[in-house]
Structure formats: structure tokens, C-alpha cells
Design a protein around this motif. Structure first.
Motif: not given
Length: 363
Positions: A83-87, A106-114, A116-119, A121-130
Motif C-alpha cells: 500500500s502507500d508509504l503512509h509515514f 530500498y522499497v519492495h512494493a507489490d507491483p499488482f497494487v496501485n 502512490t509514489k512519494p514526491h 524530494g523524498s528519500v523514497f522517490a528512487n528507492a523502489f526496486i525494479s
């Protein structure tokens, strides 16, 4: 000619196996597990390629795994989410004044779930593993996702020395400085450490993970795949349970990435869904069998199991968030303090941010 009575008796005897398998066997023997593999073959192949690459790179800066003093040692923060990274705003604040040379995310996000990517400037912006794959609770997919994160972080930066596995519902209980100092430098943080660090130089890093052997339902959990399914590789006396959220050393991350034997057992489908939580057993059992002395036996993520609902821990709500709650969540019998906590509802973000500077990050 055969008598009519003989023919009837003979026909009855022939029908007994049919009667048994149709009417009796289903009540005596459990239904077999589903034949479709829980982990697709394509995912297995992809993962093994990744794991092999990570293992092949293990010689690079290998001294880090044994705690060699180095000012550039890093903590890899590994987030599992569906789900979204609420915090994320709270975590951004946690990382805000920290040099990038001390951490990676590093973030492992289920690709079958929609999600919302962080903005930007966030440390999470480019942290999603492919190479993220589908995940589901109480299934070996969570083991795969965690191993995927470990391998990606291991391969990405040889300075990643500790690997903290977290979820989207986890929040920090201290500043980054406190977390970093506790893991790498403090001689008193780990109360169970048999060889505390003299003058702030830690001789050996240990993995902060639960290795519970006296859980009341452990036998039922062990037999979830069938009475003898775990044998001979995993005898019951070696089977353990613990939180899937832990802080692991680089040495143990490599051990986990390289494992093939125990993975073949824990990826098997279960007969009993009410006792099947592979993600809570694989990592504690693997480390208990390979290097129990290199583990603390406790986790650094505080969880409240009072009032649990369907296997989920107690969930904190906005009205409960305040300085008192943070101080209570920090209390630990095993270390100077818990470093993280879960589980919070997404709408707790606002009250948590309100006390971030004055309470959470004020050590």
C-alpha cells in the motif's frame, strides 16, 4: 453357477475401496495442498539469478560483516509494502539531517497494487526496486520479497552492514543518530551481548531477531505442511518463530541469500492455513540452525499483541498518539530501547509529526 448371495457379497467387497475414498477418507486425511506453486517458476528463476549475483559479489568489503571499524558503515532500510508509504513524511524527517554516506533505502512494493509514489524530494522517490513481485500475507511470497530486498541491498552497496526490515506501518522511535550509534558504537545498548564493545569499538555485530522456541502453537505451525514435510532438513527442535521485522548483519544477509535447502521446505504449500505463517518461521529457523550465537534472540521493532485480531497486532489510532505512548513503546527488557514500532493507522501521521522534533527525535 454362482449363487445370488455370493455375487452380492463379492460386489460389496469390490465396492468397499470406492466407499472408503469417497465417504471416509476425506474425514480421515486432510485435503492435499494446492498443486499450483505459490511461487511462479519465472519468479524463482529471476530470484536465483539475483541471489547468485549477490553471492558472487560477497568478497567485496567482506571485513564489514565482522564489524571492522569504518566510519562509512551503512544501515540499509528495507521496506515491505502493499500500500502507500503512509509515514514517508515522518521517515523523511528521520533521515533529513543525516549524510547519505550512512544509509540507503530500498522499497519492495507489490507491483499488482496501485501505489502512490512519494514526491521527488523524498528519500523514497528512487528507492523502489525494479524486481519486486506479487506478495500476500501468510505466504512464502513474503520470504521471497525479503530475500529480494536483502540481495538487492547487498549487491547495491558493499558498505551496507546492517539491514533493517520494516513495513509501511512502522515508525521510528528515535533519531537516526540514536539508531546508528546504538547499532555500531554503544557498548551498553545490547543487554544480552556476551562481548560488549570496549571503548565504543564493537568486536562483532549480531542480528537482532527473535528465535522463539516456546510459542504455544509451535507444534501446529511446524506441522502446517504435513507431519513429516519439514524432515529431515528441519527437525522440530530446531524450528523457531519470530517477528518478520528484524535487523540483520551483512554476514547473515549473505547466509540467507545463499540458502537453497530450507527455502525448498518453507515454500511448500500448507494444509492448515490457520497455522501457516512462513515469513515468521523461515528467517528465525535458518539463523537458529546456522548461527544462533550470532543472534540476540530479540527484535528492535516493538509490537503490541494484546487485542490481536486475525493474527494482526494491536493498531494504534490518532487519539492514542502522544509523548506517553512513545516513551512506553521504547521500553525494552533486552536493549536500551526499541528503535521502531508498529502498527499505526495512516491517520496517525499528523499527530506523530506534531511530536517528531520535541519527542521522537529528541533522544
Amino acid at each position: 453357477m454362482y449363487s445370488k448371495q455370493f455375487i452380492i457379497s463379492f460386489s460389496f467387497l469390490l465396492s468397499l475401496p470406492i466407499i472408503f475414498f469417497i465417504f471416509i477418507a476425506p474425514h480421515v486425511f486432510p485435503s492435499p495442498p494446492q498443486t499450483e506453486p505459490l511461487i511462479p517458476i519465472s519468479d524463482e528463476i529471476s530470484d536465483q539469478t539475483l541471489f547468485s549475483s549477490a553471492a558472487a559479489s560477497s568478497s567485496s568489503l567482506s571485513h564489514l560483516s565482522s564489524g571492522y571499524p569504518n566510519p562509512k558503515l551503512k544501515i540499509a532500510f528495507l521496506f515491505l509494502t502493499n500500500s502507500d508509504l503512509h509515514f514517508s513524511p515522518l521517515w523523511d524527517k528521520f533521515f533529513s539531517s543525516t549524510p547519505n554516506s550512512l544509509f540507503n533505502v530500498y522499497v519492495h512494493a507489490d507491483p499488482f497494487v496501485n501505489i502512490t509514489k512519494p514526491h521527488k524530494g523524498s528519500v523514497f522517490a528512487n528507492a523502489f526496486i525494479s524486481n519486486a513481485k506479487r506478495t500476500s500475507r501468510a505466504s512464502p511470497t513474503l520470504i521471497s520479497a525479503t530475500r529480494r530486498l536483502l540481495a538487492t541491498a547487498f549487491l547495491d552497496d558493499p558498505a551496507n552492514t546492517y539491514f533493517a526490515v520494516l513495513s509501511q506501518y512502522c515508525v521510528p522511535l528515535h533519531s537516526f543518530h540514536y539508531v546508528y550509534t546504538s547499532l555500531f558504537e554503544s557498548p551498553t545498548f545490547d543487554k544480552s551481548d556476551p562481548d560488549p564493545a570496549p571503548r565504543g569499538v564493537r568486536v562483532m555485530f549480531r542480528t537482532f531477531i527473535e528465535l522463539i522456541s516456546d510459542e504455544p502453537r509451535l507444534w501446529k505451525r511446524y506441522n502446517a505442511r504435513g507431519r513429516y514435510a519439514m524432515l529431515p532438513e528441519v527437525p522440530f527442535e530446531k524450528f523457531r518463530v519470530g517477528s518478520q521485522f528484524f535487523v540483520m548483519t551483512r554476514r547473515h544477509a549473505l547466509l540467507t541469500i545463499k540458502d537453497r535447502v530450507l527455502w525448498r521446505k518453507f515454500k511448500l504449500p500448507c494444509y492448515r492455513s490457520d497455522a501457516c505463517y512462513p515469513e515468521e518461521h523461515y528467517f528465525p529457523t535458518l539463523l537458529n540452525m546456522k548461527d544462533p550465537g550470532g543472534c540476540t534472540g530479540y527484535t528492535l521493532t516493538q509490537v503490541n499483541w494484546t487485542g490481536t485480531v486475525k493474527g494482526h497486532p494491536y493498531t494504534y489510532r490518532p487519539k492514542e498518539v502522544g509523548p506517553g505512548l512513545i516513551k512506553r513503546l521504547r521500553r525494552s527488557s533486552h536493549s536500551s530501547s526499541y528503535l521502531f514500532a508498529r502498527k499505526f493507522t495512516p491517520d496517525c501521521l499528523k499527530p506523530l509529526l506534531a511530536i517528531a522534533d520535541s519527542v521522537i527525535f529528541r533522544d
